[in-house]
Each structure stands twice: as structure tokens, then as C-alpha cells.
Enzyme design. Structure first.
Site, short mmCIF file in Angstrom:
data_model
loop_
_atom_site.label_atom_id
_atom_site.label_comp_id
_atom_site.label_asym_id
_atom_site.label_seq_id
_atom_site.Cartn_x
_atom_site.Cartn_y
_atom_site.Cartn_z
N HIS A 172 -80.25 15.71 -41.78
CA HIS A 172 -80.45 14.57 -40.87
C HIS A 172 -81.10 13.40 -41.58
O HIS A 172 -81.53 13.50 -42.74
CB HIS A 172 -81.27 15.00 -39.64
CG HIS A 172 -82.66 15.46 -39.94
ND1 HIS A 172 -83.70 14.59 -40.19
CD2 HIS A 172 -83.20 16.71 -40.00
CE1 HIS A 172 -84.81 15.28 -40.40
NE2 HIS A 172 -84.54 16.56 -40.29
N CYS B 103 -85.52 21.73 -42.57
CA CYS B 103 -84.35 20.83 -42.53
C CYS B 103 -84.28 20.01 -43.82
O CYS B 103 -85.23 19.98 -44.61
CB CYS B 103 -84.44 19.89 -41.34
SG CYS B 103 -84.17 20.70 -39.74
#
Length: 198
Positions: free
Chosen positions: A153, A169
Site C-alpha cells: 500500500h 505490510c
């Protein structure tokens, strides 16, 4: 009277040093974590090491595969002819790194963010839900990995690229995650390695 006042100020200063050196205080001050509501400074200039570039890259994986090297803090999008588009990334901090083989199962523009319960337990100040937008820690785009809570992301903290900061992440600056998002479809193979390929 002057000596007493001077001694009082010295004691206050010493107490301040002790408090600032306490582990909890230092961690709170130095742990940027996720910062909901912070709007990314898009003029921030990445170090050349973390800027998007085409590089020579040897692999047996077919073009279109994403290979993430957490040790190098780079994400590679394999291209034909022994090349790859290389992006600088932020990765999981110590204790939150992992490796595996997954696929992109979903893509979202300006994604909403619902921190998982484990993250809220570690960072109780986080919102339980945050709508997508410039102040959202997931940034401009997100690509969801398998059925896990992990994503590739964007970020509203571009200065964290090249660091170990996330809860697992992989973050890119918004311009780079948008570029990657436009290049890969749902179903793209993603290989996460903690060590570089030999």
C-alpha cells in the site's frame, strides 16, 4: 536563597533527563507508528536508493511477478529481458517480518482502513475505522495479499521508505504505489523473501 533556587533547577533538570530516558517515554516519542490524519508531503525527496528505477535482475520467475526482498527493502516487478522495475519500500519492524508466496486478491483506490484487533492492542490510539483519503495511512492505493491482513500500500509518511516500521505490510510512496497498481492485475503472484535471491 540563590543557592536553593539553583539547586531546585538542577533537580528539575535531572528529573527531566530521567523521565526522557525511561524506556516507555522514549518509545512513545520515537515510535512513529501509523499516523491517521497526517497528509503526505508529496514534495518529499526520496534518497536515490529508494527511488523507482529499472534495474538488471536475474530470476527464473516470469515477467509480471512481484518479488519483495525485506532484507534489501526493495520490491521488484519482473520485466522481460532480465530486468525489473525496482521500488523502495518500508517493511515490517523486527518481529513482524515474514516470507511466503501469495497472490494479489483485491485492489483498491484510496482504500478504507480498519486496523485489526492485534494492531489496536499494540496502538490503542488508532481509530477503529478510517475512510480512504489523503490522511489515511494506507495511502493512495492498496493491493491485498491472499486472505492475510497484509497489503502492499501507499503511505502518508514518505520518510519511512527504506525503514523497518510496519506491522508486516509493505509501503511505497503514493506515486510509486499508484504506478505499481496500474501495472499489475488481481491474481499477480507475489513472492516475499527475507533474503535476496542467489
Amino acid at each position: 536563597m540563590t543557592t536553593f533556587r539553583h539547586l531546585s533547577w538542577m533537580m528539575i533538570a535531572a528529573l527531566g533527563l530521567v523521565v526522557s530516558a525511561a524506556p516507555g517515554f522514549a518509545q512513545q516519542q520515537n515510535d512513529p507508528g501509523d499516523q491517521p490524519g497526517l497528509v503526505a508531503d508529496d514534495s518529499y525527496q526520496l534518497d536515490p536508493e529508494w527511488q523507482k528505477q529499472v534495474v538488471y535482475y536475474r530470476t527464473t520467475e516470469p515477467p509480471g511477478t512481484i518479488i519483495i526482498s525485506t532484507a534489501e527493502r526493495h520490491l521488484y516487478l519482473v520485466q522481460p529481458g532480465g530486468r525489473a522495475v525496482r521500488y523502495g519500500i518500508g517493511v515490517g519492524r523486527d518481529g513482524f517480518q515474514w516470507q511466503g508466496l501469495l497472490n494479489i486478491t483485491r485492489k483498491a483506490e484510496w482504500p478504507d482502513w480498519t486496523p485489526p484487533p492485534e494492531m489496536i492492542a499494540r496502538q490503542p490510539y488508532l481509530p477503529r475505522f478510517m475512510a480512504g483519503g489523503p490522511g489515511n495511512p494506507l495511502g493512495a492505493r492498496a493491493m491485498y495479499l491472499g486472505t492475510t491482513v497484509y497489503r502492499i500500500h501507499g503511505t502518508n509518511q514518505p520518510w519511512t521508505i527504506g525503514t523497518k516500521i510496519s506491522s508486516g505490510c509493505f509501503r511505497l510512496v503514493n506515486a510509486d504505489v499508484t504506478d505499481l497498481y496500474d501495472r499489475v492485475p488481481v491474481g499477480t503472484k507475489v513472492i516475499v523473501r527475507q533474503k535476496p535471491e542467489l
